[in-house]
Design a protein around this motif. Structure first.
Motif, short mmCIF file in Angstrom:
data_model
loop_
_atom_site.label_atom_id
_atom_site.label_comp_id
_atom_site.label_asym_id
_atom_site.label_seq_id
_atom_site.Cartn_x
_atom_site.Cartn_y
_atom_site.Cartn_z
N TYR A 184 5.79 25.53 4.81
CA TYR A 184 5.60 24.83 3.64
C TYR A 184 4.64 25.33 2.74
CZ TYR A 184 4.55 20.74 0.88
OH TYR A 184 4.44 19.81 -0.23
N PHE B 264 5.25 12.34 -2.64
CA PHE B 264 6.83 12.75 -2.10
C PHE B 264 6.97 14.26 -1.76
CE2 PHE B 264 7.65 9.78 -5.53
CZ PHE B 264 8.49 8.88 -4.89
N THR B 265 5.46 14.88 -1.45
CA THR B 265 5.71 16.20 -1.02
C THR B 265 4.43 16.32 0.08
OG1 THR B 265 3.99 16.82 -2.97
CG2 THR B 265 6.47 17.19 -3.07
N ALA B 266 3.08 16.10 -0.38
CA ALA B 266 2.27 16.79 0.67
C ALA B 266 2.14 15.56 1.94
CB ALA B 266 0.73 16.90 0.07
N ALA C 21 4.88 15.58 3.97
CA ALA C 21 4.73 16.58 4.84
C ALA C 21 3.72 16.44 6.14
CB ALA C 21 4.14 17.87 3.78
N ALA D 297 9.56 25.60 0.06
CA ALA D 297 8.67 24.65 0.69
C ALA D 297 9.54 23.45 0.82
CB ALA D 297 7.75 24.47 -0.30
N PHE D 298 10.44 22.96 -0.29
CA PHE D 298 11.14 21.51 0.05
C PHE D 298 12.43 21.82 0.88
CE2 PHE D 298 8.95 21.79 -4.01
CZ PHE D 298 8.59 20.36 -4.08
N LEU E 118 4.65 27.62 -1.23
CA LEU E 118 3.81 27.12 -2.34
C LEU E 118 2.77 28.04 -2.63
CD1 LEU E 118 3.33 23.21 -1.46
CD2 LEU E 118 4.96 24.46 -2.93
N LEU F 10 3.33 13.25 -7.50
CA LEU F 10 3.86 14.57 -6.90
C LEU F 10 3.56 14.73 -5.43
CD1 LEU F 10 5.16 17.35 -7.22
CD2 LEU F 10 2.75 18.12 -7.67
N ARG F 11 2.28 14.24 -5.03
CA ARG F 11 1.96 14.19 -3.71
C ARG F 11 2.67 13.22 -2.81
NH1 ARG F 11 -1.97 17.81 -2.06
NH2 ARG F 11 -2.90 16.00 -0.10
N TRP G 236 9.33 28.30 -4.61
CA TRP G 236 8.64 27.18 -4.53
C TRP G 236 9.77 26.30 -3.57
CZ3 TRP G 236 11.30 23.15 -6.54
CH2 TRP G 236 11.77 23.61 -7.69
N LEU H 84 10.44 21.66 4.35
CA LEU H 84 10.26 20.23 4.46
C LEU H 84 11.34 19.44 4.80
CD1 LEU H 84 8.30 17.89 4.39
CD2 LEU H 84 8.54 17.66 1.85
#
Length: 224
Positions: free
Chosen positions: A182, A138-140, A143, A198-199, A186, A135-136, A195, A202
């Motif tokens: 972002y 592709f996100t955090a 980011a 957030a995307f 969340l 998950l992270r 949510w 991003l």
């Protein structure tokens, strides 16, 4: 060991991407490593100290308050984390003689950001496992890289202008703005479907970051 690799793999993939985009005058790898380590250790320490200080002063006692989550996202998390990265780029990377073209602002800011992201990601992934790692990735992690590019774009301009403070602070502001946006969406996940904001935030940040990279590439002092 496999979890550790899962945690750091997206970090080094992004570093490689940004390093390869430095087409005309590569930065010394040792200096890049120093910035990465400063981000991984010193920025994390600065952020931790500031978090402890903010916890002693500010209390967020209602997790379902949109206003409180807004202040938490922008005025606590985003400012603390981006400032802890900014301070390294501003006082370690930017004064260095190797910081000799605008794109260097991007690559050094990303190195510091990826150092920060690596430490943070290792802690989360070791606790949460492969699902968190995926998950992270592709996100955090992207980011943090995006915030670094946006900050570094203006810090790269700052080094070669008569008004460096204006551009340095603009870079910090932009990183805080996108980081806060972002996180805010969340943090208010008690509102169904919010949510997605957030995307979207991003996605806009990544779009601007890619434009920033191309612009500094185009204007490289070493292009010709």
């Amino acid at each position: 060991m496999n979890l550790l690799l899962a945690a750091i793999a997206p970090v080094f993939a992004i570093i490689l991407y940004v390093y390869c985009k430095d087409e005309y005058e590569k930065e010394p790898r040792r200096l890049l490593l120093y910035n990465f380590l400063l981000g991984a250790i010193v920025s994390i320490l600065i952020a931790t100290i500031l978090y402890y200080g903010s916890d002693a002063i500010i209390k967020f006692d209602d997790e379902f308050s949109i206003v409180q989550q807004f202040f938490k996202a922008f005025l606590v998390v985003a400012i603390i984390e981006e400032f802890s990265k900014y301070i390294i780029v501003r006082y370690f990377a930017q004064p260095n003689k190797e910081f000799n073209e605008p794109y260097d602002g991007i690559i050094y800011a990303v190195m510091v950001s990826m150092g920060f992201a690596a430490t943070e990601n290792i802690m989360y992934v070791l606790e949460g496992g492969y699902q968190v790692a995926l998950l992270r990735a592709f996100t955090a992690v992207p980011a943090h890289a995006t915030f670094g590019v946006l900050m570094g774009y203006f810090m790269g301009k700052a080094k070669f202008t008569k008004h460096p403070s204006k551009y340095n602070l603009l870079g910090l502001f932009l990183a805080v703005l996108f980081h806060g946006s972002y996180d805010f969406f969340l943090f208010i996940n008690f509102i169904p479907g919010v949510w997605i904001g957030a995307f979207i935030s991003l996605g806009v940040g990544i779009y601007l970051a890619r434009k920033a990279i191309k612009k500094h590439q185009k204007n490289s002092f070493f292009k010709f």
